[in-house]
Design an enzyme around this catalytic site. Structure first.
Site, short mmCIF file in Angstrom:
data_model
loop_
_atom_site.label_atom_id
_atom_site.label_comp_id
_atom_site.label_asym_id
_atom_site.label_seq_id
_atom_site.Cartn_x
_atom_site.Cartn_y
_atom_site.Cartn_z
CG ASP A 21 1.81 -16.73 7.95
OD1 ASP A 21 1.94 -17.75 6.86
OD2 ASP A 21 2.89 -16.34 8.57
CG ASN A 23 3.70 -20.46 4.86
OD1 ASN A 23 3.33 -19.40 5.24
ND2 ASN A 23 4.20 -20.62 3.34
CG ASP A 25 5.74 -17.24 5.39
OD1 ASP A 25 4.86 -16.71 5.72
OD2 ASP A 25 6.04 -17.43 4.14
CG ASP A 29 -0.31 -17.82 3.01
OD1 ASP A 29 -1.50 -18.03 3.10
OD2 ASP A 29 0.75 -17.98 3.69
CG ASP A 199 -2.61 0.62 -8.43
OD1 ASP A 199 -3.12 1.35 -7.46
OD2 ASP A 199 -1.65 1.30 -9.04
CD GLU A 261 -5.82 4.07 -6.05
OE1 GLU A 261 -5.31 4.36 -5.08
OE2 GLU A 261 -5.04 3.85 -7.07
#
Length: 523
Positions: A21, A23, A25, A29, A199, A261
């Site tokens: 992370d 930032n 929050d 990211d 996926d 997958e």
């Protein structure tokens, strides 16, 4: 001859929401990933697989895509993606990104347009089907519980979703759908992605007749189950999609790759081909037993024996209980996980690390009120869900949330993870992290001398051993120590107790070892 950079590569799966992370929050990211590239380079991986980072309502944390051409604002911007690609490439790290072709989000513009009326052309890009009186069109079930259909308000039609209602299935029989995905994959390849993890790769086309599943009693439980041979998915036309995508990826240099997958070895043998997929996952989820592991290894090797590929070994991902927990948990599970890593990393083929595996992380307990997985929500708690394997990475000891972020993370960090943080393990020569770094370094140094074949060797009960050119690998699955009469220089052991004696190799219970011998690469 074209460069096959991906053969025998080690990939690292980044669950974007939980990796790093930038930032504070509480949500991981893209800039956070960029900030940790030196960590990944020091680990010794060749490539990353990023879970979906596209704009999404996050009903299934990115696997419900609202826009295939952007970045979810929580995760950053397209400029952040460009910088991540640039910095990864500067460190010699390739990037695979997740693509979700089976379904979109219910907030995707196509689906929103389809809901506007029966005459909208976007409607045929999904499955809208009249029900049977007040019942769904057929008896197909969602993977997340309940019918695979949701009825439209005030209308006789239902729409299909093999997963959550917020994830309507695309109709791949409509030519507009494959045409759009050609644009999508080209868009990201042109932006620097080296390939895709696909996926639910075999699910694109559903059977055209939408027939009811014929039900028969399960031979063990007696409960109704789908009769053998009846396929809702895995239609022949899916192969045409991947032949088309393989042609597109083949126009790039070095060649871009497609990872399906697909866990079923029988299906892998039909999809991993010179003109279709490059790889699929050899998920090693067997009980801790030498014969069970040998059988599974042989099955996955056989599945790709007619192709130009090799198995892609893995033990965990974002959908399954972490393997330290599956293998017994706590100290025992961790020792078994260390041994299994050495066993698998010596085999021919690729290896996929799931983030935190290199720290020996266990499945985390997430309080019911904090769980976010739709699998837990839509089954009303009957399924524990997958949140426990998705808890954010612990980076620094003695900091809030183990250094992931100062704000409360989207899933709570277990207090015990503080001692498993990266900075703690980096300082220890006996940590799981140090073991992974060392074995990947040795593997890289041996790479040019290791052939694409291996041969099982005779071994005592509860022990597996194989030779691969100059490398010999042994794994003691048993509860008793072993002494193996095996020549060669000890390269690494999964535990400090693995050592040379005057007469052989001493192996404690639940341990593995790599030995370098004088065998030639072809032997």
């Amino acid at each position: 001859m074209r460069s096959s950079w991906w053969r025998n590569a080690v990939f690292y799966q980044v669950y974007v929401r939980s990796f790093a992370d930038s930032n504070n929050d509480g949500v991981g990211d893209l800039p956070g990933i960029t900030s940790r590239l030196d960590y990944l380079r020091s680990l010794g991986v060749d490539g990353l697989w990023l879970t979906p980072f596209y704009p999404s309502p996050q009903k299934d944390h990115g696997y419900d895509v609202a826009d295939y051409y952007g970045v979810n604002p929580e995760y950053g911007t397209l400029d952040d993606f460009a910088r991540l690609v640039e910095e990864a490439h500067r460190r010699g790290i390739k990037l695979l990104i997740d693509i979700v072709p089976n379904h979109t989000s219910s907030r995707h513009p196509w689906f929103e347009a389809a809901l506007s009326g029966g005459d909208d052309p976007h409607r045929t890009r999904y499955y809208f089907v009249p029900g049977r009186d007040d019942a769904p069109p057929n008896n197909w079930q969602s993977a997340f519980g309940g019918p695979a259909w949701t009825r439209l308000d005030g209308a006789p039609e239902w729409y299909m979703h093999l997963f959550a209602p917020e994830q309507p299935d695309l109709n791949w029989w409509n030519p507009a759908v494959p045409a759009e995905f050609r644009k999508i994959i080209t868009y990201w390849l042109d932006r620097g992605a080296e390939g895709f993890r696909i996926d639910v790769a075999v699910s694109l086309h559903k059977r055209r007749d939408l027939a009811d599943r014929p039900l028969v009693p399960h031979r063990t439980t007696g409960l109704p189950t789908t009769a053998p041979g009846f396929e809702i998915i895995d239609q022949p036309e899916v192969h045409e999609v991947y032949r088309d995508w393989r042609h597109i990826t083949g126009t790039y240099e070095p060649e871009r790759v497609l990872v399906g997958e697909i866990f079923d070895p029988g299906r892998q043998s039909r999809y991993i081909k010179q003109d279709e997929l490059h790889m699929a996952f050899a998920m090693m989820d067997r009980r801790w037993d030498a014969s069970a592991w040998k059988q599974a290894i042989d099955v996955y090797r056989h599945a790709v024996s007619r192709s130009t590929s090799l198995p892609s070994w893995t033990q965990s991902n974002h959908d399954v209980i972490r393997h330290v927990t599956r293998l017994g948990g706590d100290g025992l599970g961790r020792e078994r996980a260390k041994a299994s890593a050495l066993l698998l990393l010596g085999l021919p083929g690729q290896y996929f690390i799931y983030q935190g595996e290199e720290l020996g992380l266990e499945e985390a307990f997430v309080p019911p009120e904090r769980r976010e997985d739709p699998l837990y929500i839509h089954t009303n708690g009957r399924h524990q869900g997958r949140d426990g394997c998705r808890v954010p990475m612990p980076w620094r000891q003695h900091e809030p949330n183990a250094g992931f972020s100062t704000a409360p993370p989207w899933l709570p960090t277990p207090a015990a993870w503080d001692r498993n943080a990266v900075d703690v393990q980096a300082r220890s020569t006996t940590s799981v992290l140090s073991l992974y770094r060392r074995v990947l370094e040795i593997r890289r140094g041996l790479a040019r001398r290791l052939p694409a074949r291996m041969d099982w060797a005779a071994a005592p009960k509860d022990c597996l051993m194989y030779h691969r050119g100059p490398l010999s690998v042994a794994c003691n699955f048993g509860h008793r120590p072993l002494e193996l009469v095996q020549p060669g220089r000890l390269l690494i052991g999964s535990t400090p107790g693995v050592r040379r004696s005057a007469t052989g190799l001493l192996m404690p219970p639940t341990s593995a070892a790599w030995l370098e011998t004088r065998r030639s690469a072809g032997s």
